[in-house]
Every structure is written in structure tokens, then in C-alpha cells.
Design an enzyme around this catalytic site. Structure first.
Site, short mmCIF file in Angstrom:
data_model
loop_
_atom_site.label_atom_id
_atom_site.label_comp_id
_atom_site.label_asym_id
_atom_site.label_seq_id
_atom_site.Cartn_x
_atom_site.Cartn_y
_atom_site.Cartn_z
N ARG A 65 59.57 -43.47 61.77
CA ARG A 65 59.36 -44.86 61.52
C ARG A 65 59.64 -46.01 62.70
O ARG A 65 59.15 -46.86 62.66
CB ARG A 65 60.26 -45.20 60.09
N LYS A 174 67.07 -27.30 56.53
CA LYS A 174 68.01 -27.46 55.32
C LYS A 174 68.18 -28.98 55.36
O LYS A 174 68.49 -29.56 56.25
CB LYS A 174 69.07 -26.42 55.68
N LYS A 208 71.09 -16.70 64.87
CA LYS A 208 72.33 -15.98 65.79
C LYS A 208 71.98 -14.47 66.33
O LYS A 208 71.69 -13.84 65.51
CB LYS A 208 73.52 -16.14 65.03
N HIS A 266 73.63 -19.94 54.55
CA HIS A 266 74.11 -19.04 55.57
C HIS A 266 74.95 -17.79 55.10
O HIS A 266 74.70 -16.62 55.50
CB HIS A 266 75.18 -19.79 56.62
N LYS A 366 86.12 -25.98 55.65
CA LYS A 366 86.21 -27.19 56.81
C LYS A 366 87.67 -27.17 56.97
O LYS A 366 88.41 -26.98 56.13
CB LYS A 366 85.56 -28.16 56.27
N LYS A 371 87.60 -21.58 63.79
CA LYS A 371 86.24 -21.17 63.54
C LYS A 371 86.17 -19.70 63.86
O LYS A 371 86.31 -19.21 64.99
CB LYS A 371 85.51 -22.09 64.56
C1 BG6 Z 1 75.56 -26.37 59.04
C2 BG6 Z 1 76.36 -27.04 58.06
O1 BG6 Z 1 74.26 -25.70 58.33
O2 BG6 Z 1 76.36 -25.40 59.80
C3 BG6 Z 1 77.59 -27.63 58.82
O3 BG6 Z 1 75.56 -28.32 57.49
C4 BG6 Z 1 78.13 -26.64 59.66
O4 BG6 Z 1 78.45 -28.25 57.77
C5 BG6 Z 1 77.25 -25.77 60.34
O5 BG6 Z 1 79.41 -27.11 60.12
C6 BG6 Z 1 77.88 -24.37 60.93
O6 BG6 Z 1 77.01 -23.70 61.72
P1 BG6 Z 1 77.86 -23.09 63.20
O7 BG6 Z 1 76.77 -22.34 63.82
O8 BG6 Z 1 78.67 -23.83 63.87
O9 BG6 Z 1 78.61 -21.92 62.49
#
Ligand code: BG6
Length: 516
Positions: A65, A174, A208, A266, A366, A371
Site C-alpha cells: 500500500r 503464518k 531447518k 512448528h 518464551k 534457546k
Molecule cells: C516464529 C514465532 O514462528 O518462530 C516466534 O512467531 C518464535 O514467536 C520463532 O520466536 C522461533 O523461531 P526460531 O527459528 O528462532 O526457533
């Protein structure tokens, strides 16, 4: 203990060369001025160019837009490439070559005339860049305009082509719906215009490297698959924990939450790949069909005892990696009374011959300790105990751990005797690590997925039926949670492994979560 793995050249078989099926085409990005275009799509396309994986005849058309023009779009995307392209050289010449492929048109997503103009522009661009009328339509817009774009593409006839060597494809980002009903509606709207083989529903987890490797690991080896069933597997744990919080995405997250954001897509994808039966051939239809069967066979959560099957959490303040993190309800633009889950854990059973009685525990959240995304196949204990072992210390001695990220790789955990005159049993792990073996060559997910779209390979994309089964499993849980606000939120500290309720969920079965 670590193991040295020597790649044996004779065994390296390239089953699908990256350039096979790659033809000149144009990609139209709807939402071209947005974050995803700037951070992911355009840098990934540039990287493909630099790796020699873009067709020579290739163009990008941005549609949005904003009242930009081609010159502004080129400047902005050049800046994006400089900021976000990774692992390849970004130099003047190649940037220039890249931006010459870029064009821009501004328009409204529900305006027929703007789409007529897009069609006219595509004609010109296709002739100029020799794209042969082959177009990818990439919907990188807010989901609220997906249906407008699809309808308009159909209305101006861009969804199909009479030319035999030409094709049209649509890519949907998504979130794909927000519950079963909206996903069904969206699937129906797409199906009114595009056929399923033209439709690519993105789940970046499928791009991945380790996720793709799940099937190779399982099905290109003979030693694991015979164990991959109820006779040997005690249970499976799938973890996707994140140390980041919601990162200024309160608007999105308040509407979504962990179940929609991570589970429906996921985690259930990882679950399907780990649990599926071997396909007869490795193609989109055969793999897709096996994944759908897993979800069809998954027992619905009994809603009258939901707490014994699904738990939710929300982070309060805490410390993540030495940094103070405020609680979810204190984040900018969240509701101070928010009932939104930032963590969820789920127990699932698959009612089929392979998995009857084997629980699959899934969790994601979260602002957790770290991670890590991993899948652990925990094997049963030995049938008869020797060496003075007691039932308590022989729980799950053997595991195969698929490390999706970070430290991509696999490890096999087993027991050995420690040196000495008495028999003492010691747990060790044999490790295969991608980075050290392949020099960290794993391509980013978006590059893999974009290349597959251009090559017409849908194996790594979600099928319409799979999406609906996934929402079918998740929607009743979300509805139950939304209709009865949690009385104990926040119930886990930022920087922890999640709420005590999640520990109780698995402890109820005499098991515990791994601490990866
Ligand atoms: C996304 C989510 O699809 O995946 C996020 O919306 C999330 O909230 C992310 O942080 C995680 O992806 P990755 O590849 O960092 O594990």
C-alpha cells in the site's frame, strides 16, 4: 565422549541437485514494505543469487500500500541486503546486479484496478527478465488481507496460465488461521482460486537443516528404525524453549500465545516427522500423507481433564542470562491482567500400532533459561537389572537426541563401565555435530524454502489437511483456556524452565523433563 565422523565421499549422494527444476520466474511479494520482506525474504533471495542458486532470468516485484516507487524499493532493499544478508559477500557489483531485478507497484489489496495494473506490469517485467510468465505470489501481508489478495489474483486471472511451460504458485506465511474454523475458511478461499499443488504454506521450521535430517537419519539408516516404536521407546520429548520474550510484538502475541504461535505449526511438524511411518517415495504427496496420518491418529485431549494433558504458563519478572527481564504483563502494550499463555506443555498419544501407549511430551515457552529446540527419543530401561542397578537409577538410560538448534546435530546416550576393579556404570554420549563436520554450511531456512518454491517441490510445506488436523487438536485447548482465565498467572519466573505445573504434568507419569 565425542565421536569422530569421517564423511565417506563415495557415500555422499546428492539425490536432488539444488538447481534441478529451476526455471526463470518472477516473485511478487505482497507486503513488500514490511519487516519479513526486509529481514528475511529479500536477503534470502540475495544470498541465493550469491550462491549461484537463482535462475539467471529472475525478477522481484514488490506490491504494497505504501506509495513507494521502484527507485525507493531498490534503495530500501539494498539497505536490507547490507543489513541482513549473511554468510555471503555483499559488494557493489552484486548488489547492483540484484537491485536491477527489483520492481515496485503500490496498490490496495482489495482493488481490482490495482491488480489489473499488477498484471500489466508483470507482463512487462516477464518480457524484460525473460521469466516466461512463471510467477510466485508471496503473501507476506497481515493475515487479514490474505483472502483479498487471493480473490483479486483470481479475478484478474493471474492464478493460471494457458502456456504449457509456465506456472503460477502462491505462498502463504503464518499464521494460517487462528483456529480450526478460520483455517478451514482460508483453505477454502485458496482452493477457490489455486489448486493444492500450487499452494505453499510456509513453516520455517521445515526449512531447518536438522529438521530435514530427521527423515534421513531415520530412513537412510537401518539401525534406528527397528527401535522406533512402542516396543523400545518409553516416551518422546519435544522442547522448543526460547530465552527471548515477545520482543515488541505484544499486539500479535496478545492475540496468539504459545499454542498458536509455536504448537499448531512448528511443534506439531516436528512431532509428525518423528512419529510418521516411512513414505513409499520421498515426495510431497507421500511424505504429506504420512504426516497427516500421525495427526489423524493422535488422541484428542479429554477436555474434562484438560489439566492432566495440557498446561499453560506466563512469565513473571526474572533474570535471563544475567539480565533482568520484566514480566509479560509489564511488557509494552500487553494487558496488565493478560490471560495469554507464553508457555505451554502438552501430552499426546498416537493411537496406532507403532506408538500405542507411548506418550509424546511437547513444551515451548518464551523467556526461559535458554534457546534450545530438541527432540529426545527416550528408550525403555533394560528388561533385567544387573550391576547393582536399581529401578530408580535406570530410568531412560538410552536416548537419541536430535538437536534442532543450537549446536545442530544428534547424540546417542548410553551406559559404559567406568575404569576400575569394581563395576560402576557411567552415562556417556556419542555426539555428531554439524558445524564441526560440515563447517557450519547449513543454509538458512528461508533460502531452502524459497528455492523449493521456485523448483516446485512442496515436500517441506504444510498440506491443507495437515493444517486442519493440527488446528483440530489445538483449538479445543485454546478455547478452554480462553474461556477460563488462569488464576495463577504469572506462574513461572523469566529465566526458568517453565511453571511447576509442567513438571507435575510429566511427573504424574513417573518421568521428568530433560534439562538440555
Ligand atoms: C516464529 C514465532 O514462528 O518462530 C516466534 O512467531 C518464535 O514467536 C520463532 O520466536 C522461533 O523461531 P526460531 O527459528 O528462532 O526457533
Amino acid at each position: 565422549m565425542s565421536m569422530q565422523i569421517v564423511p565417506q565421499a563415495a557415500e555422499v549422494k546428492e539425490t536432488a541437485p539444488a538447481l534441478r527444476g529451476l526455471e526463470g520466474c518472477a516473485i511478487v511479494i505482497f507486503g513488500a514494505t514490511g519487516d519479513l520482506t526486509r529481514r528475511m525474504i529479500v536477503p534470502a533471495l540475495y544470498n541465493l543469487q550469491q550462491r549461484g542458486l537463482l535462475p539467471d532470468d529472475f525478477a522481484i516485484v514488490g506490491f504494497s500500500r505504501s506509495r513507494w516507487d521502484t527507485a525507493i524499493f531498490r534503495d530500501e532493499m539494498q539497505a536490507a541486503v547490507r543489513e541482513f544478508a549473511g554468510g555471503v559477500t555483499v559488494d557493489e557489483d552484486s548488489c547492483k546486479q540484484f537491485v536491477e531485478r527489483l520492481h515496485y507497484i503500490s496498490g490496495n489489496y482489495n482493488n481490482g484496478e490495482d491488480f489489473q495494473q499488477l498484471a500489466a506490469m508483470l507482463n512487462t517485467v516477464s518480457r524484460q527478465h525473460n521469466c516466461g510468465g512463471r510467477y510466485v505470489f508471496y503473501l507476506s501481508t497481515p493475515p487479514s488481507v490474505y483472502s483479498d489478495v487471493i480473490q483479486q489474483l483470481g479475478a484478474v486471472g493471474l492464478h493460471q496460465t494457458e502456456e504449457s511451460d509456465s506456472w503460477r504458485r502462491v505462498v502463504i506465511e503464518k499464521p494460517f488461521g487462528r483456529d480450526l474454523a478460520t483455517a478451514q475458511t482460508l483453505n477454502a478461499q485458496i482452493a477457490d482460486v489455486f489448486a493444492e499443488p500450487q499452494t505453499y504454506r510456509i513453516d520455517h521450521y521445515l526449512g531447518k537443516e536438522t529438521v530435514q535430517n530427521i527423515l534421513v537419519f531415520r530412513l537412510a539408516n537401518h539401525i534406528f528404525e527397528p527401535l522406533w516404536n512402542r516396543r523400545y521407546v518409553d516416551h518422546v520429548q519435544i522442547t522448543a524453549s526460547e530465552s527471548i520474550g515477545i520482543e515488541h510484538r505484544a499486539g500479535y502475541y496478545e492475540e496468539s500465545g504459545a499454542m498458536r504461535d509455536m504448537f499448531q505449526n512448528h511443534l506439531l511438524q516436528l512431532y509428525s516427522l518423528v512419529a510418521m511411518d516411512p513414505p513409499v517415495v520421498f515426495d510431497a504427496e507421500a511424505v504429506g500423507a504420512e504426516k497427516i496420518k500421525v495427526l489423524r491418529a493422535t488422541r484428542p485431549i479429554p477436555l474434562t481433564q484438560i489439566d492432566q494433558w495440557a498446561v499453560r504458563g506466563q512469565y513473571g519478572p526474572g533474570w535471563v542470562r544475567g539480565e533482568y527481564v520484566q514480566g509479560y504483563r509489564e511488557e509494552e502494550n500487553t494487558d496488565p491482567q493478560s490471560n495469554r499463555e507464553t508457555f505451554a506443555a502438552l501430552k499426546l498419544y498416537i493411537d496406532n500400532w507403532r506408538w500405542e501407549g507411548v506418550p509424546f511430551y511437547l513444551r515451548s515457552g518464551k523467556s526461559m533459561t535458554k534457546k534450545v529446540t530438541e527432540i529426545a527419543i527416550q528408550f525403555k530401561r533394560v528388561p533385567h537389572l544387573l550391576f547393582g542397578l536399581t529401578p530408580a537409577d535406570t530410568l531412560n538410560p538410552n536416548a537419541i537426541v536430535i538437536r534442532v538448534q543450537p549446536n545442530e546435530g544428534f547424540s546417542l546416550q548410553f551406559r559404559v563401565k567406568s575404569p576400575g576393579q569394581t563395576i560402576r556404570v557411567h552415562q556417556v554420549s556419542m555426539n555428531f555435530d554439524y558445524e564441526s563436520l560440515f563447517n557450519g554450511e547449513a543454509p538458512p531456512a528461508y533460502e531452502t524454502l524459497l528455492l523449493d518454491i521456485m523448483r516446485g517441490d512442496r515436500t517441506l510445506f504444510a498440506h491443507s489437511e495437515w493444517i486442519e488436523y493440527a488446528w483440530g487438536l489445538i483449538t479445543p485447548i485454546i478455547e478452554a483456556w480462553e474461556s477460563s482465565p488462569a488464576s495463577n498467572f504469572p506462574n513461572y519466573e523469566a529465566g526458568s524452565w517453565g511453571p511447576p505445573e509442567a513438571d507435575a504434568l510429566i511427573a504424574m507419569d513417573g518421568r521428568s523433563w530433560r534439562r538440555p
